[in-house]
Design a protein around this motif. Structure first.
Motif, short mmCIF file in Angstrom:
data_model
loop_
_atom_site.label_atom_id
_atom_site.label_comp_id
_atom_site.label_asym_id
_atom_site.label_seq_id
_atom_site.Cartn_x
_atom_site.Cartn_y
_atom_site.Cartn_z
N VAL A 1 -11.47 10.99 -5.52
CA VAL A 1 -10.52 12.11 -5.54
C VAL A 1 -9.37 11.89 -4.57
N MET A 2 -9.65 11.35 -3.39
CA MET A 2 -8.63 11.21 -2.35
C MET A 2 -7.90 9.87 -2.40
N GLY A 3 -8.52 8.87 -3.06
CA GLY A 3 -7.93 7.54 -3.09
C GLY A 3 -7.53 7.07 -4.48
N ILE A 4 -8.51 6.89 -5.34
CA ILE A 4 -8.27 6.29 -6.65
C ILE A 4 -7.34 7.13 -7.51
N PHE B 1 -6.10 -0.98 1.27
CA PHE B 1 -6.47 -2.05 0.35
C PHE B 1 -6.09 -1.72 -1.09
N LEU B 2 -5.72 -0.46 -1.37
CA LEU B 2 -5.21 -0.09 -2.68
C LEU B 2 -3.71 -0.34 -2.69
N LYS B 3 -3.27 -1.37 -3.40
CA LYS B 3 -1.87 -1.79 -3.35
C LYS B 3 -1.21 -1.75 -4.72
N ILE B 4 0.03 -1.32 -4.71
CA ILE B 4 0.83 -1.26 -5.93
C ILE B 4 1.56 -2.58 -6.13
N ASP B 5 1.56 -3.08 -7.35
CA ASP B 5 2.40 -4.22 -7.71
C ASP B 5 3.06 -3.91 -9.06
N PHE B 6 3.95 -4.78 -9.46
CA PHE B 6 4.71 -4.55 -10.69
C PHE B 6 4.33 -5.54 -11.80
N SER B 7 3.09 -6.01 -11.75
CA SER B 7 2.66 -6.99 -12.75
C SER B 7 2.50 -6.38 -14.14
N ASP B 8 2.51 -5.05 -14.23
CA ASP B 8 2.45 -4.41 -15.55
C ASP B 8 3.79 -4.49 -16.30
N ILE B 9 4.88 -4.69 -15.57
CA ILE B 9 6.20 -4.71 -16.20
C ILE B 9 6.34 -5.84 -17.22
N PRO B 10 6.01 -7.10 -16.88
CA PRO B 10 6.08 -8.15 -17.90
C PRO B 10 5.15 -7.90 -19.08
N VAL B 11 4.01 -7.28 -18.83
CA VAL B 11 3.10 -6.94 -19.91
C VAL B 11 3.76 -5.96 -20.87
N MET B 12 4.43 -4.97 -20.31
CA MET B 12 5.08 -3.96 -21.14
C MET B 12 6.27 -4.55 -21.91
N ASN C 1 -3.43 5.91 -8.50
CA ASN C 1 -3.03 5.56 -9.86
C ASN C 1 -1.92 6.47 -10.38
N LEU C 2 -1.91 7.72 -9.94
CA LEU C 2 -0.81 8.61 -10.31
C LEU C 2 0.51 8.13 -9.70
N ILE C 3 0.46 7.73 -8.43
CA ILE C 3 1.66 7.22 -7.76
C ILE C 3 2.09 5.90 -8.37
N LYS C 4 1.12 5.01 -8.56
CA LYS C 4 1.43 3.70 -9.15
C LYS C 4 2.05 3.86 -10.54
N GLY C 5 1.42 4.70 -11.36
CA GLY C 5 1.94 4.93 -12.71
C GLY C 5 3.36 5.46 -12.68
N PRO D 1 0.83 -1.21 0.00
CA PRO D 1 0.00 0.00 0.00
C PRO D 1 0.86 1.25 0.00
N VAL D 2 0.30 2.35 -0.52
CA VAL D 2 1.02 3.62 -0.53
C VAL D 2 0.20 4.75 0.10
N ILE D 3 -1.10 4.52 0.27
CA ILE D 3 -1.97 5.53 0.91
C ILE D 3 -2.54 4.90 2.18
N PRO D 4 -2.03 5.27 3.34
CA PRO D 4 -2.44 4.64 4.60
C PRO D 4 -3.96 4.61 4.80
#
Length: 200
Positions: free
Chosen positions: A157-160, A35-46, A164-168, A28-31
């Motif tokens: 506005v406060m979560g999603i 439940f909103l968690k960052i992963d790196f599963s997009d890297i193999p896709v890219m 996604n900006l941080i994750k991206g 997680p990145v937003i305390p």
């Protein structure tokens, strides 16, 4: 030619499997919204997309999300989550691929990364407001105020959006390192393998 197709299919399957494993390594990145968690599963896709083209990348994302659904259990909430993950990946990677493939200049990389991050962030904000989060709330039988502690618009506005900006941003930094170091090596290996196939 047939060997090349088989090699491509095997590579896509391997990238999808890598994406599945990475999807389970999340943080997680937003305390407030742990439940909103960052992963790196997009890297193999890219990597798959930049090696074999956009269709291969989308296929890799689809397989990754399908495998994740099968391994976590097929249920309505899980289906919503994995469809959302697939759409987010597509919205993130395709704009990057488009600009990166136009040329290796710095401006194309800037346009690519910004368009990918903004595309995913805007798309997921709209989708969560109108479809994704309302479906979750419906399946769990709760309201936004009781489950999230705030109206749905505030959550977006406060979560999603910031998530996604941080994750991206984080995923993009990792991919740019791989794009500069690993991708040229993989491309050379791929070209060498194709040359060996044609020379037989």
């Amino acid at each position: 030619m047939k060997n090349n197709k088989v090699q491509k299919m095997v590579s896509i399957a391997l990238f999808a499997s890598m994406g599945l494993v990475l999807q389970y390594v999340a943080f997680p990145v937003i305390p407030m919204f742990s439940f909103l968690k960052i992963d790196f599963s997009d890297i193999p896709v890219m990597l798959s997309m930049f090696l074999f083209g956009p269709l291969a990348g989308v296929t890799t994302a689809f397989l990754r999300s399908s495998l994740h659904l099968l391994t976590t259990g097929i249920s309505a909430p899980n289906l919503v989550g994995d469809v959302a993950s697939f759409l987010a990946t597509t919205a993130f990677t395709l704009p990057m691929y488009y600009f990166f493939k136009k040329g290796n200049s710095l401006i194309n990389k800037i346009y690519g990364t910004l368009s990918g991050i903004l595309s995913m962030s805007i798309f997921m904000s709209v989708a969560n407001y109108f479809v994704i989060t309302p479906l979750y709330l419906f399946f769990f039988g709760v309201t936004a105020d009781t489950f999230l502690g705030m109206p749905l618009a505030n959550y977006v506005v406060m979560g999603i959006l910031p998530f996604n900006l941080i994750k991206g941003g984080i995923v993009t930094v990792v991919f740019l390192v791989l794009h500069a170091k690993l991708l040229p090596w993989l491309s050379k290996k791929q070209a060498f393998s194709q040359h060996q196939t044609f020379s037989k």
